[in-house]
Design an enzyme around this catalytic site. Structure first.
Site, mmCIF file in Angstrom:
data_model
loop_
_atom_site.group_PDB
_atom_site.id
_atom_site.type_symbol
_atom_site.label_atom_id
_atom_site.label_comp_id
_atom_site.label_asym_id
_atom_site.label_seq_id
_atom_site.Cartn_x
_atom_site.Cartn_y
_atom_site.Cartn_z
ATOM 1 N N LYS A 149 69.237 40.819 88.816
ATOM 2 C CA LYS A 149 68.353 41.357 88.146
ATOM 3 C C LYS A 149 68.816 42.975 87.012
ATOM 4 C CE LYS A 149 64.832 43.567 90.957
ATOM 5 N NZ LYS A 149 64.216 43.657 91.867
ATOM 6 N N GLU A 178 80.250 42.621 89.709
ATOM 7 C CA GLU A 178 81.420 41.648 89.406
ATOM 8 C C GLU A 178 80.275 41.336 88.717
ATOM 9 O OE1 GLU A 178 79.347 43.391 92.059
ATOM 10 O OE2 GLU A 178 80.980 43.818 93.693
ATOM 11 N N GLY A 237 65.973 41.689 94.805
ATOM 12 C CA GLY A 237 66.993 40.500 94.502
ATOM 13 C C GLY A 237 67.101 39.380 96.203
ATOM 14 N N ARG A 238 67.087 40.335 97.724
ATOM 15 C CA ARG A 238 67.422 39.111 98.778
ATOM 16 C C ARG A 238 66.238 38.385 98.621
ATOM 17 N NH1 ARG A 238 67.722 44.575 99.761
ATOM 18 N NH2 ARG A 238 66.153 45.629 100.559
ATOM 19 N N GLU A 270 70.224 43.756 104.291
ATOM 20 C CA GLU A 270 70.631 44.852 103.675
ATOM 21 C C GLU A 270 69.185 45.680 103.901
ATOM 22 O OE1 GLU A 270 70.906 43.390 99.164
ATOM 23 O OE2 GLU A 270 72.515 44.205 99.623
ATOM 24 N N HIS A 293 84.963 25.996 118.969
ATOM 25 C CA HIS A 293 86.384 25.918 118.606
ATOM 26 C C HIS A 293 86.724 27.591 118.410
ATOM 27 C CE1 HIS A 293 85.807 22.016 120.142
ATOM 28 N NE2 HIS A 293 84.995 21.702 119.866
ATOM 29 N N LYS A 305 80.108 51.963 95.385
ATOM 30 C CA LYS A 305 79.895 51.794 93.475
ATOM 31 C C LYS A 305 79.995 52.329 93.254
ATOM 32 C CE LYS A 305 75.836 47.818 93.646
ATOM 33 N NZ LYS A 305 74.403 47.520 93.432
HETATM 34 O O1 F6P Z 1 74.673 45.516 95.382
HETATM 35 C C1 F6P Z 1 73.577 45.316 96.244
HETATM 36 C C2 F6P Z 1 72.328 44.331 95.352
HETATM 37 O O2 F6P Z 1 71.778 45.402 94.117
HETATM 38 C C3 F6P Z 1 71.546 43.037 95.442
HETATM 39 O O3 F6P Z 1 70.198 44.065 96.692
HETATM 40 C C4 F6P Z 1 71.834 43.139 94.604
HETATM 41 O O4 F6P Z 1 70.845 41.527 95.203
HETATM 42 C C5 F6P Z 1 72.715 42.120 94.213
HETATM 43 O O5 F6P Z 1 73.565 43.280 94.720
HETATM 44 C C6 F6P Z 1 72.817 42.016 92.943
HETATM 45 O O6 F6P Z 1 72.346 42.903 91.469
HETATM 46 P P1 F6P Z 1 71.739 41.992 90.537
HETATM 47 O O7 F6P Z 1 71.131 40.381 90.311
HETATM 48 O O8 F6P Z 1 71.224 43.544 89.718
HETATM 49 O O9 F6P Z 1 73.064 41.379 89.489
#
Ligand code: F6P
Length: 524
Positions: A199, A205, A260-261, A346, A377, A486
């Site tokens: 987003k 990452e 995002g979620r 979250e 288990h 972060k």
């Molecule tokens: O670090 C948390 C977060 O902001 C989430 O809320 C989000 O889903 C995820 O990182 C990924 O964010 P993006 O879609 O901006 O890469």
């Protein structure tokens, strides 16, 4: 007024004192217990008959919802109002699955993006979309994390078994290079399409994985124009996607009113469309839409998301439950706990009310879980004989799509056997063998694992999470708590590669020094 100041809250505190001392098993002997405490919508059955509830308690919980402003809050959600106040954003994910005429004004662009997505999916699946060297696409690599990953992978896995999986989809989220390397090892760049899903298009990452993927690709194709046939982006930051090298025709918009979620219903769900097809994705949206309509229109005392939310509030705030297990008895839903961890923790892992004042009550407890029967288990020993309180959701499917009927009936028998053991326990003269029981659980029955049922299930959990946020009077749509870690990683990254250690905290400084001396590049 804060939740604990409401007279409805205080009434529930009084009811809890009694409820906690009544053995759960005595409630479930009533002849109509199952009929009275099961509810259905969107093809799903919600069984609350093993919860520490009676009609009096349910009514008191419904009064709490009313006093917390639930009906108006729900209208705000469906009208696309700016209820994410700390980020100044509207919340409109339900608009992504609404019928075109029901979409609020903010969602006018949805139809156009959906059309482009469907055309792209049809072209890739039919082989009309060709890579730079003229070959059709056999493999999709989805790069994204958090909300840009968990939903798509969950649904992809849930649906993938009955499909013949063409193209194959791979997910890369972790910044640990082994995640990317393991996926790329077997891929042919001429037949691979990367989808960069972010987003913000600034998540560390995803940025690092995407740029390593681009380098891998360019080293093998030796033609930078080839990117236009092999990279797509889903983002609300078109400038950053463009700077990365992805042209406008390959970009799909994600709006700032989609959290995002809550985004798997948007272009973020592209890998689901690619694997299962456009009509399966439309069915997924239809299942969620049916649950939306139920949530909007059903009476409060038969409203699944509201009842499930209130059951959680009752357990977490009045009966002292400190963790909640998600136990899907379905291998294809094994990623559901991961997905729900983000959705619930979250969204509702907060310590201040919407106005910034501190909460004086507990909000979301730890959510965890895993697929049954495997968990039996591993951690079920603690559930049956440990000292900690917990609640659990058992998720079962009435029908599966394989022919091994015995497997399926054993799976169902184990799910029901576990929740029965948690309810009833068993006396034994040997204290090592006695099982206390008296643990409240919910069972959700899906008719099958088809897209419609999965859509309804995920929307049910979304709205449950929303209702709990309303009662706790918190903002369920921001996530400021993740920012500090972060921010701190940036200087540490520099210090790991440099010589000075600047941090004020002696423990972290010690670890930085230790790692600097011990990592392969620096060890003598
Ligand atoms: O670090 C948390 C977060 O902001 C989430 O809320 C989000 O889903 C995820 O990182 C990924 O964010 P993006 O879609 O901006 O890469």
């Amino acid at each position: 007024m804060n939740p604990e100041q409401l007279q409805e809250w205080r009434q529930l505190t009084r009811l809890a004192a009694d409820a906690i001392t009544t053995p759960l098993s005595t409630r479930t002997t009533a002849p109509d217990r199952f009929t009275d405490f099961t509810f259905s919508a969107g093809g799903l059955l919600l069984d609350l008959s093993k919860q520490r509830l009676d009609n009096h308690i349910v009514n008191a919980l419904l009064e709490l919802a009313q006093a917390s402003g639930f009906p108006a809050a729900r209208d705000g959600l469906f009208n696309g109002e700016k209820i994410n106040t700390t980020e100044g954003r509207a919340v409109g994910h339900t608009a992504l699955r609404a019928a075109p005429d029901d979409r609020p004004a903010i969602a006018q662009g949805v139809g156009e993006v959906t059309k482009r997505l469907e055309q792209t999916v049809a072209a890739i699946r039919s082989g009309r979309w060709r890579g730079a060297t003229g070959k059709p696409i056999s493999d999709i690599v989805h790069i994204g994390i958090g909300g840009s990953h968990l939903g798509p992978e969950l649904v992809y896995e849930a649906l993938s078994q009955p499909l013949n999986q063409q193209p194959r989809v791979h997910f890369v989220a972790n910044i640990d290079a082994h995640a990317l390397a393991a996926v790329l090892a077997d891929l042919d760049p001429e037949r691979t399409l990367f989808i960069i899903v972010s987003k913000s298009f600034s998540t560390l990452e995803t940025k690092i994985n995407a740029s390593s993927a681009r380098s891998w690709f360019l080293e093998r194709m030796a033609n930078s124009d080839a990117i236009t046939r092999h990279f797509l982006a889903v983002s609300s930051n078109p400038e950053a996607a463009s700077a990365f090298g992805i042209p406008e025709a390959n970009r799909f918009e994600l709006w700032d009113w989609v959290g995002g979620r809550y985004s798997l219903w948007s272009a973020v769900g592209l890998p689901i469309m690619l694997a299962a097809g456009n009509s399966a994705f439309a069915e997924l949206l239809a299942g969620a839409r049916d649950m939306d309509q139920h949530f909007l229109n059903a009476q409060a005392d038969a409203n699944l998301p509201l009842l499930m939310a209130l059951t959680g509030i009752w357990n977490y705030n009045f009966l002292g439950v400190t963790n909640h297990a998600i136990l899907p008895y379905a291998q294809r839903l094994r990623l559901l706990p991961d997905y729900l961890q983000q959705l619930m923790m979250e969204s509702n892992g907060k310590s201040v009310h919407r106005d910034g004042s501190p909460v004086a009550i507990h909000t979301m407890p730890v959510v965890w879980g895993g697929a049954g029967t495997n968990g039996q288990h591993a951690y079920h020993q603690l559930l049956h004989q440990g000292t900690r309180s917990f609640t659990a959701d058992f998720i079962v499917c009435a029908n599966d799509e394989h022919q091994l009927t015995d497997h399926h009936n054993w799976l169902l028998a184990n799910a029901l056997g576990q929740s029965q053991a948690m309810l009833m326990g068993e006396d034994n003269a040997d204290p090592h063998k006695a099982v206390a029981g008296n643990h409240a659980t919910t069972t959700l029955v899906l008719p099958d694992l088809r897209p419609h049922s999965i859509g309804a299930l995920l929307a049910l959990y979304e709205h449950t999470t929303f209702c709990q946020g309303v009662i706790w009077q918190i903002n369920s749509f921001d996530q400021w708590g993740v920012e500090l870690g972060k921010k701190l990683a940036n200087p540490i990254f520099k210090q790991l590669g440099g010589s000075s250690t600047l941090t004020q905290d002696g423990s972290t400084a010690g670890l930085i020094d230790y790692l600097r001396k011990t990592t392969r590049d620096n060890a003598e």
